[in-house]
Design a protein around this motif. Structure first.
Motif, short mmCIF file in Angstrom:
data_model
loop_
_atom_site.label_atom_id
_atom_site.label_comp_id
_atom_site.label_asym_id
_atom_site.label_seq_id
_atom_site.Cartn_x
_atom_site.Cartn_y
_atom_site.Cartn_z
N LYS A 82 0.79 -1.24 0.00
CA LYS A 82 0.00 0.00 0.00
C LYS A 82 0.82 1.29 0.00
CE LYS A 82 -3.98 -2.10 2.33
NZ LYS A 82 -4.93 -2.00 3.47
N THR A 83 2.14 1.19 0.18
CA THR A 83 2.95 2.41 0.27
C THR A 83 4.19 2.41 -0.61
OG1 THR A 83 4.15 1.52 2.19
CG2 THR A 83 2.21 2.88 2.65
N ILE A 84 4.71 1.23 -0.95
CA ILE A 84 5.98 1.16 -1.68
C ILE A 84 5.71 1.17 -3.18
CG2 ILE A 84 8.08 -0.19 -2.08
CD1 ILE A 84 7.61 -1.46 0.69
N LYS A 85 6.12 2.24 -3.85
CA LYS A 85 5.90 2.39 -5.28
C LYS A 85 7.06 1.74 -6.05
CE LYS A 85 3.08 6.58 -5.15
NZ LYS A 85 2.95 7.98 -5.64
N ALA A 86 6.85 0.49 -6.45
CA ALA A 86 7.87 -0.20 -7.24
C ALA A 86 7.95 0.39 -8.64
CB ALA A 86 7.56 -1.69 -7.31
N LEU A 87 6.80 0.78 -9.20
CA LEU A 87 6.74 1.48 -10.48
C LEU A 87 5.73 2.62 -10.33
CD1 LEU A 87 6.66 -1.49 -13.01
CD2 LEU A 87 8.60 0.03 -12.53
N ASP A 88 6.08 3.79 -10.86
CA ASP A 88 5.26 4.98 -10.64
C ASP A 88 5.02 5.68 -11.97
OD1 ASP A 88 3.94 7.14 -9.63
OD2 ASP A 88 5.64 7.97 -8.52
N ASN A 89 3.90 5.34 -12.63
CA ASN A 89 3.49 6.00 -13.87
C ASN A 89 4.58 5.91 -14.95
OD1 ASN A 89 1.65 7.44 -15.51
ND2 ASN A 89 2.66 9.37 -15.02
N VAL A 90 4.99 4.70 -15.26
CA VAL A 90 6.05 4.47 -16.25
C VAL A 90 5.46 4.52 -17.66
CG1 VAL A 90 7.66 2.76 -17.17
CG2 VAL A 90 7.50 3.16 -14.70
N ASN A 91 6.06 5.34 -18.51
CA ASN A 91 5.66 5.47 -19.91
C ASN A 91 6.87 5.24 -20.80
OD1 ASN A 91 2.70 6.67 -19.92
ND2 ASN A 91 3.82 7.74 -18.31
N LEU A 92 6.80 4.22 -21.66
CA LEU A 92 7.91 3.89 -22.56
C LEU A 92 7.35 3.33 -23.85
CD1 LEU A 92 10.21 2.02 -20.00
CD2 LEU A 92 10.76 4.21 -21.10
N SER A 93 8.08 3.53 -24.94
CA SER A 93 7.69 2.91 -26.21
C SER A 93 8.92 2.33 -26.89
CB SER A 93 7.01 3.93 -27.12
OG SER A 93 7.88 5.01 -27.43
N PHE A 94 8.74 1.18 -27.54
CA PHE A 94 9.84 0.46 -28.18
C PHE A 94 9.39 -0.06 -29.53
CE2 PHE A 94 9.95 -0.39 -23.57
CZ PHE A 94 11.18 0.17 -23.24
N ASN A 95 10.31 -0.04 -30.50
CA ASN A 95 10.12 -0.79 -31.73
C ASN A 95 11.33 -1.70 -31.90
OD1 ASN A 95 12.14 0.96 -32.77
ND2 ASN A 95 10.56 2.39 -33.46
N SER A 96 11.47 -2.33 -33.04
CA SER A 96 12.51 -3.36 -33.19
C SER A 96 13.90 -2.83 -32.82
CB SER A 96 12.52 -3.87 -34.63
OG SER A 96 11.28 -4.45 -34.95
N GLY A 97 14.64 -3.62 -32.05
CA GLY A 97 15.99 -3.24 -31.64
C GLY A 97 16.27 -3.68 -30.22
N VAL A 98 17.49 -3.40 -29.77
CA VAL A 98 17.92 -3.75 -28.41
C VAL A 98 17.85 -2.49 -27.54
CG1 VAL A 98 19.82 -4.61 -26.98
CG2 VAL A 98 19.48 -5.53 -29.29
#
Length: 301
Positions: free
Chosen positions: A18-34
């Motif tokens: 209820k309190t520990i934010k392991a992820l907080d509003n993560v926004n990412l985009s990926f296309n082909s590649g490493v």
């Protein structure tokens, strides 16, 4: 004409207890590649992978694979990715071949195709000579390669690799990095690590995550150009080195003679008088020094 693979992470959050934010509003985009995902232990890298693979449920947000939410049919989505976890979860009494056959069956590969698929992934990871060995006889590095084998089964379009070179010697690390580079066409490969050497020379872009938030996402070249003023180098005496220890962030030290030491430091705001006194000159940073600067040093840019 090959199809482009796309993965979009939209506002993903995960809260524990209820309190520990392991992820907080993560926004990412990926296309082909490493892509490299860098951050200290506890930054949220493994949690992100566990949500992507359906191991952990998100508390908010969505993830789109080629425009469709993966959560509408997570079981079907699992056919599209291979996952190499950070922690080993192998069956020690099985041989390498037996274990890979078991994984092939779990992934729904038809029995007549299993033998060829096992040969393919063993050859890719240079494990063919160990195919009849029991897993409990393998070295730590061999077990890491076996985990990579399981991720490659069925030739998925997405690969999620969590600390893929942990436990490998330098030669094996280079081989794994080369293998990852060779696989990137028409695939999205996400590598979670705290080792910049795993990322610097093969990643299309690097993502820095800290305390569950995305701090930075860009190509290595652009990141290094942006942080070009943070690194300095000099050759100083042992006495001067002992004087500087604990006062400024040091990224590298090497002794070049009985009384001379080569030193590199990372901090944009080192006082001019300090730079002048110890004859420091500007130096081009590497990704490790940027990492240290962001997560441990003075990151007011």
């Amino acid at each position: 004409m090959s199809l482009q693979t796309n993965l979009e992470i939209i506002g993903i959050s995960k809260i524990y207890d209820k309190t520990i934010k392991a992820l907080d509003n993560v926004n990412l985009s990926f296309n082909s590649g490493v892509y490299g995902i860098l951050g200290p232990n506890g930054a949220g890298k493994s949690t992100l992978f566990k949500i992507l693979t359906g191991i952990v449920e998100r508390d908010a947000g969505n993830i789109l694979y080629n425009g469709k939410s993966i959560f509408k049919d997570i079981e079907n989505f699992k056919n599209n990715f291979g996952y190499m976890p950070q922690n080993e979860n192998l069956y020690p009494d099985l041989s390498v071949k037996q274990y890979l056959r078991y994984i092939c069956l779990l992934k729904g590969i038809k029995d007549k195709s299993i033998s060829d698929e096992i040969k393919r992934v063993l050859n890719l990871t240079d494990l063919t000579v160990k195919e009849n060995n029991k897993i409990n006889s393998l070295s730590g590095g061999m077990k890491r390669r076996l985990l990579l084998c399981t991720a490659l089964i069925n030739d998925p379009s997405l690969l999620f690799l969590d600390e893929p070179t942990a436990g490998l010697d330098p030669k094996q690390k280079a081989e794994v990095r080369n293998l990852i580079s060779s696989l990137m066409e028409n695939k999205i490969i996400l590598i979670s690590s705290h080792l910049t050497e795993d990322i610097e020379n093969i990643a299309k872009e690097v993502v820095f995550i800290d305390s569950g938030r995305v701090v930075l996402k860009d190509s290595t070249n652009k990141i290094l150009r942006y942080y070009k003023n943070i690194c300095f180098e000099s050759i100083i005496s042992k006495e001067d080195y002992h004087e500087l220890q604990g006062k400024i962030p040091i990224s590298r030290v090497s002794q070049i003679s009985n009384d001379k030491i080569y030193i590199r430091v990372y901090d944009k705001n080192i006082a001019k008088e300090v730079l002048s006194k110890y004859s420091f000159q500007a130096a081009n940073p590497n990704l490790e020094e940027v990492y240290l600067y962001i997560f441990e040093g003075d990151n007011n840019v």
